[in-house]
Write a protein that holds these residues in place. Structure first.
Motif, PDB file in Angstrom:
ATOM      1  N   LEU A  70      11.685   3.690  49.978  1.00 50.59           N
ATOM      2  CA  LEU A  70      11.817   3.030  51.276  1.00 50.59           C
ATOM      3  C   LEU A  70      12.270   1.586  51.176  1.00 50.59           C
ATOM      4  O   LEU A  70      12.811   1.037  52.135  1.00 50.59           O
ATOM      5  CB  LEU A  70      10.479   3.095  52.027  1.00 50.59           C
ATOM      6  N   GLY A  71      12.028   0.956  50.017  1.00 46.08           N
ATOM      7  CA  GLY A  71      12.460  -0.423  49.847  1.00 46.08           C
ATOM      8  C   GLY A  71      11.827  -1.354  50.860  1.00 46.08           C
ATOM      9  O   GLY A  71      10.612  -1.410  51.025  1.00 46.08           O
ATOM     10  N   ALA A  72      12.683  -2.091  51.586  1.00 47.27           N
ATOM     11  CA  ALA A  72      12.196  -3.086  52.551  1.00 47.27           C
ATOM     12  C   ALA A  72      11.466  -2.442  53.729  1.00 47.27           C
ATOM     13  O   ALA A  72      10.697  -3.108  54.427  1.00 47.27           O
ATOM     14  CB  ALA A  72      13.369  -3.922  53.063  1.00 47.27           C
ATOM     15  N   GLN A  73      11.693  -1.143  53.970  1.00 42.18           N
ATOM     16  CA  GLN A  73      11.035  -0.469  55.090  1.00 42.18           C
ATOM     17  C   GLN A  73       9.623   0.018  54.739  1.00 42.18           C
ATOM     18  O   GLN A  73       8.919   0.549  55.587  1.00 42.18           O
ATOM     19  CB  GLN A  73      11.867   0.740  55.557  1.00 42.18           C
ATOM     20  N   PHE A  74       9.229  -0.165  53.484  1.00 42.98           N
ATOM     21  CA  PHE A  74       7.896   0.286  53.074  1.00 42.98           C
ATOM     22  C   PHE A  74       6.821  -0.531  53.784  1.00 42.98           C
ATOM     23  O   PHE A  74       6.879  -1.758  53.831  1.00 42.98           O
ATOM     24  CB  PHE A  74       7.731   0.161  51.563  1.00 42.98           C
ATOM     25  N   ASP A  75       5.841   0.165  54.350  1.00 43.44           N
ATOM     26  CA  ASP A  75       4.720  -0.492  55.030  1.00 43.44           C
ATOM     27  C   ASP A  75       3.432   0.151  54.515  1.00 43.44           C
ATOM     28  O   ASP A  75       3.175   1.325  54.765  1.00 43.44           O
ATOM     29  CB  ASP A  75       4.833  -0.328  56.544  1.00 43.44           C
ATOM     30  N   LEU A  76       2.632  -0.628  53.803  1.00 37.54           N
ATOM     31  CA  LEU A  76       1.415  -0.105  53.200  1.00 37.54           C
ATOM     32  C   LEU A  76       0.482   0.496  54.252  1.00 37.54           C
ATOM     33  O   LEU A  76      -0.203   1.490  53.999  1.00 37.54           O
ATOM     34  CB  LEU A  76       0.699  -1.218  52.431  1.00 37.54           C
ATOM     35  N   LYS A  77       0.469  -0.077  55.451  1.00 39.78           N
ATOM     36  CA  LYS A  77      -0.437   0.400  56.493  1.00 39.78           C
ATOM     37  C   LYS A  77      -0.135   1.848  56.879  1.00 39.78           C
ATOM     38  O   LYS A  77      -1.032   2.590  57.287  1.00 39.78           O
ATOM     39  CB  LYS A  77      -0.339  -0.503  57.722  1.00 39.78           C
ATOM     40  N   THR A  78       1.120   2.239  56.751  1.00 40.69           N
ATOM     41  CA  THR A  78       1.501   3.612  57.096  1.00 40.69           C
ATOM     42  C   THR A  78       0.850   4.624  56.156  1.00 40.69           C
ATOM     43  O   THR A  78       0.521   5.740  56.565  1.00 40.69           O
ATOM     44  CB  THR A  78       3.036   3.762  57.031  1.00 40.69           C
ATOM     45  N   PHE A  79       0.667   4.230  54.897  1.00 42.67           N
ATOM     46  CA  PHE A  79       0.131   5.142  53.892  1.00 42.67           C
ATOM     47  C   PHE A  79      -1.375   4.984  53.713  1.00 42.67           C
ATOM     48  O   PHE A  79      -2.045   5.937  53.339  1.00 42.67           O
ATOM     49  CB  PHE A  79       0.836   4.906  52.552  1.00 42.67           C
ATOM     50  N   ASN A  80      -1.891   3.796  53.950  1.00 44.52           N
ATOM     51  CA  ASN A  80      -3.320   3.560  53.741  1.00 44.52           C
ATOM     52  C   ASN A  80      -4.097   3.943  54.998  1.00 44.52           C
ATOM     53  O   ASN A  80      -4.719   3.106  55.661  1.00 44.52           O
ATOM     54  CB  ASN A  80      -3.557   2.094  53.366  1.00 44.52           C
ATOM     55  N   THR A  81      -4.045   5.224  55.340  1.00 43.77           N
ATOM     56  CA  THR A  81      -4.743   5.752  56.514  1.00 43.77           C
ATOM     57  C   THR A  81      -5.654   6.888  56.063  1.00 43.77           C
ATOM     58  O   THR A  81      -5.423   7.509  55.010  1.00 43.77           O
ATOM     59  CB  THR A  81      -3.748   6.298  57.551  1.00 43.77           C
ATOM     60  N   PRO A  82      -6.692   7.195  56.823  1.00 40.67           N
ATOM     61  CA  PRO A  82      -7.569   8.318  56.458  1.00 40.67           C
ATOM     62  C   PRO A  82      -6.807   9.627  56.314  1.00 40.67           C
ATOM     63  O   PRO A  82      -7.096  10.433  55.420  1.00 40.67           O
ATOM     64  CB  PRO A  82      -8.572   8.368  57.616  1.00 40.67           C
ATOM     65  N   GLU A  83      -5.814   9.837  57.202  1.00 45.80           N
ATOM     66  CA  GLU A  83      -5.059  11.091  57.159  1.00 45.80           C
ATOM     67  C   GLU A  83      -4.260  11.212  55.851  1.00 45.80           C
ATOM     68  O   GLU A  83      -4.247  12.261  55.199  1.00 45.80           O
ATOM     69  CB  GLU A  83      -4.100  11.185  58.351  1.00 45.80           C
ATOM     70  N   HIS A  84      -3.573  10.112  55.478  1.00 40.34           N
ATOM     71  CA  HIS A  84      -2.762  10.175  54.258  1.00 40.34           C
ATOM     72  C   HIS A  84      -3.646  10.282  53.020  1.00 40.34           C
ATOM     73  O   HIS A  84      -3.322  11.021  52.079  1.00 40.34           O
ATOM     74  CB  HIS A  84      -1.876   8.936  54.151  1.00 40.34           C
ATOM     75  N   ARG A  85      -4.770   9.570  53.005  1.00 32.57           N
ATOM     76  CA  ARG A  85      -5.674   9.667  51.861  1.00 32.57           C
ATOM     77  C   ARG A  85      -6.191  11.088  51.701  1.00 32.57           C
ATOM     78  O   ARG A  85      -6.328  11.602  50.589  1.00 32.57           O
ATOM     79  CB  ARG A  85      -6.829   8.667  52.029  1.00 32.57           C
ATOM     80  N   GLN A  86      -6.461  11.749  52.831  1.00 35.28           N
ATOM     81  CA  GLN A  86      -6.928  13.131  52.772  1.00 35.28           C
ATOM     82  C   GLN A  86      -5.831  14.056  52.260  1.00 35.28           C
ATOM     83  O   GLN A  86      -6.094  15.005  51.507  1.00 35.28           O
ATOM     84  CB  GLN A  86      -7.397  13.588  54.154  1.00 35.28           C
ATOM     85  N   GLN A  87      -4.570  13.776  52.640  1.00 35.78           N
ATOM     86  CA  GLN A  87      -3.451  14.580  52.158  1.00 35.78           C
ATOM     87  C   GLN A  87      -3.306  14.473  50.641  1.00 35.78           C
ATOM     88  O   GLN A  87      -3.042  15.471  49.953  1.00 35.78           O
ATOM     89  CB  GLN A  87      -2.153  14.131  52.834  1.00 35.78           C
ATOM     90  N   VAL A  88      -3.488  13.261  50.123  1.00 33.69           N
ATOM     91  CA  VAL A  88      -3.405  13.075  48.669  1.00 33.69           C
ATOM     92  C   VAL A  88      -4.495  13.881  47.968  1.00 33.69           C
ATOM     93  O   VAL A  88      -4.246  14.572  46.976  1.00 33.69           O
ATOM     94  CB  VAL A  88      -3.522  11.575  48.308  1.00 33.69           C
ATOM     95  N   LEU A  89      -5.718  13.795  48.495  1.00 31.56           N
ATOM     96  CA  LEU A  89      -6.821  14.540  47.890  1.00 31.56           C
ATOM     97  C   LEU A  89      -6.592  16.044  48.003  1.00 31.56           C
ATOM     98  O   LEU A  89      -6.845  16.796  47.056  1.00 31.56           O
ATOM     99  CB  LEU A  89      -8.139  14.152  48.549  1.00 31.56           C
ATOM    100  N   ASP A  90      -6.111  16.505  49.157  1.00 30.77           N
ATOM    101  CA  ASP A  90      -5.842  17.939  49.326  1.00 30.77           C
ATOM    102  C   ASP A  90      -4.816  18.427  48.304  1.00 30.77           C
ATOM    103  O   ASP A  90      -4.928  19.540  47.772  1.00 30.77           O
ATOM    104  CB  ASP A  90      -5.336  18.213  50.745  1.00 30.77           C
ATOM    105  N   ALA A  91      -3.794  17.608  48.042  1.00 29.53           N
ATOM    106  CA  ALA A  91      -2.775  17.989  47.062  1.00 29.53           C
ATOM    107  C   ALA A  91      -3.375  18.087  45.662  1.00 29.53           C
ATOM    108  O   ALA A  91      -3.039  18.994  44.891  1.00 29.53           O
ATOM    109  CB  ALA A  91      -1.636  16.964  47.074  1.00 29.53           C
ATOM    110  N   MET A  92      -4.290  17.173  45.330  1.00 32.52           N
ATOM    111  CA  MET A  92      -4.942  17.221  44.019  1.00 32.52           C
ATOM    112  C   MET A  92      -5.835  18.456  43.902  1.00 32.52           C
ATOM    113  O   MET A  92      -5.876  19.102  42.853  1.00 32.52           O
ATOM    114  CB  MET A  92      -5.760  15.949  43.802  1.00 32.52           C
ATOM    115  N   VAL A  93      -6.537  18.774  44.980  1.00 29.39           N
ATOM    116  CA  VAL A  93      -7.373  19.973  44.989  1.00 29.39           C
ATOM    117  C   VAL A  93      -6.501  21.216  44.804  1.00 29.39           C
ATOM    118  O   VAL A  93      -6.825  22.112  44.016  1.00 29.39           O
ATOM    119  CB  VAL A  93      -8.176  20.055  46.298  1.00 29.39           C
TER     120      VAL A  93
END
Length: 644
Positions: A70-93
């Motif tokens: 994403l480069g300059a369009q990257f926004d940490l707030k978009t990824f640091n959300t409960p929904e995204h954190r759960q998606q990461v964990l679900d993928a690991m599971v």
């Protein structure tokens, strides 16, 4: 607070001793370690615990990939959300569930599959010598730097290939009928003939005269939209092998020593061009068959000795190698190990002089008679020719070592000597650069610019950097790059007064009210048209399809295809926001282009891919339902480390 710690180190150490030592007596060593233990578990799958450290590492990897994409369009707030954190964990599971199923079914990968995967790996390809062999020492060194041995790397590749077998088998077995594919294509290419009647907001601008109260109300409701961002003028240092390489200048003696020590790298092995005649005899053939083949080879050899100039003609008639017989036995140029005849074939071919014919050479394929037609001796590139490449390699190696040796010292120095970056610049010979930054990445800079790193910008605009004017801690940008900075000037975010923005506010209000008037008139006209079925005022007819919208916006296409096609013509309206309002008159529904077998096959494959993905997701869901999965309460705590 950080400044107080820096200036009172001895006092702080004494206080820590007073707090820590008595604490050991109350809770014990084990309890004290557990109190500060940061490796809690976030989930458990069939008894296997996914640790917080594993989760944090996976989250960081995703964030790093997102930053690169994403480069300059990257926004940490978009990824640091409960929904995204759960998606990461679900993928690991899910990954762990799939791994367990792979083990349950005893799936593995063959040695040949592992070998193919390794040879196709760009990392392995970069380690090839000029003769095509792998530089095993460099291979081991690179893996060792990552804490792995060649055996461990091979095992990881084998494990990865085994895990891919289940998804691959499901996806490869997906099938879609031609009837379904044809129906979907027809829907996608179905055309609708439409005419448009536009109510442009720009046509209403002259009719709008906002009052002072309306302007003030708009300003009050949109104050944040007019804010100017905070800016910081900074000095910064970047420590990386690339930057350090600029100050590395190997001597002539260094270059010559490297050349002498690595002479094999600059030597092209010898090659020969040869032809052969093969009298085939399989490795497992009977002794009688082998003897018969040898006798035939001896007859051919006798004929060659009698007519040495007719090797090509005899090869065309007598050779049983289908690949070369038609070419007079010619095998082209080759080096040692490139011909399937093995060591005996190589030894014979490389011992012959030009135009010399060998005796009978036995291999696993039978009996060969070889003639060498050209000889290319080994060639060593002269020092002067490779001097520049050696200098580049040495600079890169030395710079990488200097970075490894300097990283900790750089990190400590910019923290301990917090009021200036000059000492670090002098010690590590780094250019002290300046820039003006805002809290958000600058789209004008490259996506990979260190000044666009969200963690770096967050540190720049922290209280310690802005108010105390201390160096920020060294930020690890990945790819062996550290950056530190110091704010030399700061301008806070501000909202200009209403008086200063009045003209800008007026323009925005006029634009908004003009769009509202256009939408109002458009909706009224639509109501009349739906009753009267009038045709006047519309633009010429246009044929659109889902695959070819002819430039119409998505909202318009959605409205056009939602309109009922049972009683034509039919009217529908779309609010285009600041552009105004448009009415569409749908006159006819037309079939798409004629179907060809090629297009149908391509569509069938595309639909099959979608179907395969759906089947795979259903299978993985079933596996997950069958697995014993337990979630722990430390996921939110792990979020604190996201983006670090």
């Amino acid at each position: 607070m950080l400044d107080f710690f820096r200036n009172h180190k001895r006092l702080m150490m004494f206080m820590l001793i007073l707090v820590i030592v008595p604490g050991l007596g109350f809770v014990g060593i084990q309890g004290f370690r557990g109190f500060f233990d940061d490796s809690g578990n976030v989930a458990q799958v069939n008894g296997y615990k996914i640790t917080r450290a594993e989760y944090d590492n996976s989250m960081r990897q995703q964030l790093d990939r997102a930053r690169q994409m994403l480069g300059a369009q990257f926004d940490l707030k978009t990824f640091n959300t409960p929904e995204h954190r759960q998606q990461v964990l679900d993928a690991m599971v899910m990954q762990r569930v799939l791994a367990d199923e792979t083990l349950r079914l005893h799936l593995t990968a063959s040695d040949a599959a592992v070998r193919r995967a390794l040879l196709s790996d760009p990392f392995i390809a970069s380690l090839k010598n000029p003769d095509g062999s792998i530089d095993l020492e460099r291979y081991k060194q690179v893996l060792a730097a990552q804490g792995m041995t060649p055996e461990q790397y091979d095992a990881s590749v084998r494990y990865s290939l085994a895990q891919q077998q289940l998804p691959s088998s499901i996806q490869s077995s997906a099938f879609t009928s031609k009837t379904l594919a044809q129906h979907l294509i027809e829907l996608a290419e179905q055309q609708r003939e439409v005419q448009s009647l536009m109510f442009r907001a720009s046509d209403y601008l002259a009719k709008v005269q906002p009052t002072e109260a309306q302007l003030q109300a708009y300003y009050d409701a949109h104050r944040a939209d007019f804010a100017t961002p905070a800016t910081a003028t900074i000095q910064y240092l970047v420590l990386s092998p690339e930057v350090l390489a600029a100050s590395v200048q190997p001597t002539e003696a260094d270059l010559k020593k490297y050349y002498d020590d690595n002479l094999a790298r600059f030597r092209t092995p010898g090659e020969v061009r040869a032809s052969h005649i093969l009298i085939a005899a399989a490795k497992d053939a009977s002794a009688a068959d082998k003897e018969k083949a040898r006798q035939q080879a001896e007859k051919v050899l006798a004929e060659l000795k009698a007519h040495p100039g007719q090797f090509a003609q005899i090869a065309e008639k007598q050779s049983q190698d289908p690949g070369s017989a038609a070419k007079g036995g010619d095998l082209g140029y080759f080096g040692r190990g490139m011909i399937a005849g093995g060591k005996a074939f190589d030894d014979a071919a490389f011992s012959l002089k030009k135009d010399e014919i060998s005796g009978i050479v036995q291999s696993d394929f039978g009996y060969h008679i070889i003639k060498v037609t050209e000889v290319k001796p080994p060639v060593t590139q002269p020092f002067a020719e490779v001097k520049g490449a050696i200098a580049h390699d040495l600079k890169t190696q030395h710079a990488a070592k200097r970075f490894t040796d300097s990283a900790d010292s750089f990190t400590s120095m910019v923290y301990e000597q917090a009021k200036s970056l000059q000492p670090a610049a002098d010690k590590f010979k780094l250019p002290l650069q300046t820039a003006v930054v805002t809290p958000k990445p600058n789209a004008a800079l490259a996506a990979t610019s260190p000044l666009n790193n969200p963690q770096f910008l967050e540190a720049i605009f922290s209280d310690d950097a802005v108010k105390n004017r201390n160096n920020i801690q060294a930020i690890d940008l990945g790819n062996n790059t550290l950056i530190s900075a110091r704010v030399s000037d700061f301008k806070a975010a501000a909202i200009p007064s209403f008086a200063a923005l009045k003209d800008s506010v007026r323009q925005k209000v006029i634009t908004q009210q003009a769009a509202e008037l256009a939408a109002k008139d458009g909706a009224a006209r639509l109501a009349v048209l739906q009753k009267s079925q009038a045709t006047t005022g519309f633009a010429p007819a246009l044929k659109v399809s889902r695959n070819n919208p002819q430039g119409l916006p998505e909202t318009s296409m959605s409205a056009i295809y939602k309109a009922s096609a049972e009683h034509l013509p039919v009217y529908t309206g779309v609010d285009l926001g600041a552009q105004g309002y448009v009415i569409y008159r749908v006159n006819a529904v037309l079939p798409g282009a004629a179907m060809t077998p090629e297009r149908l096959t391509a569509a069938q494959q595309q639909v099959a891919q979608v179907h395969a993905q759906s089947e795979l997701e259903a299978y993985l869901d079933a596996l997950r339902q069958r697995a014993k999965v337990k979630h722990f309460g430390s996921l939110e705590a792990a979020a604190a480390n996201a983006g670090q």
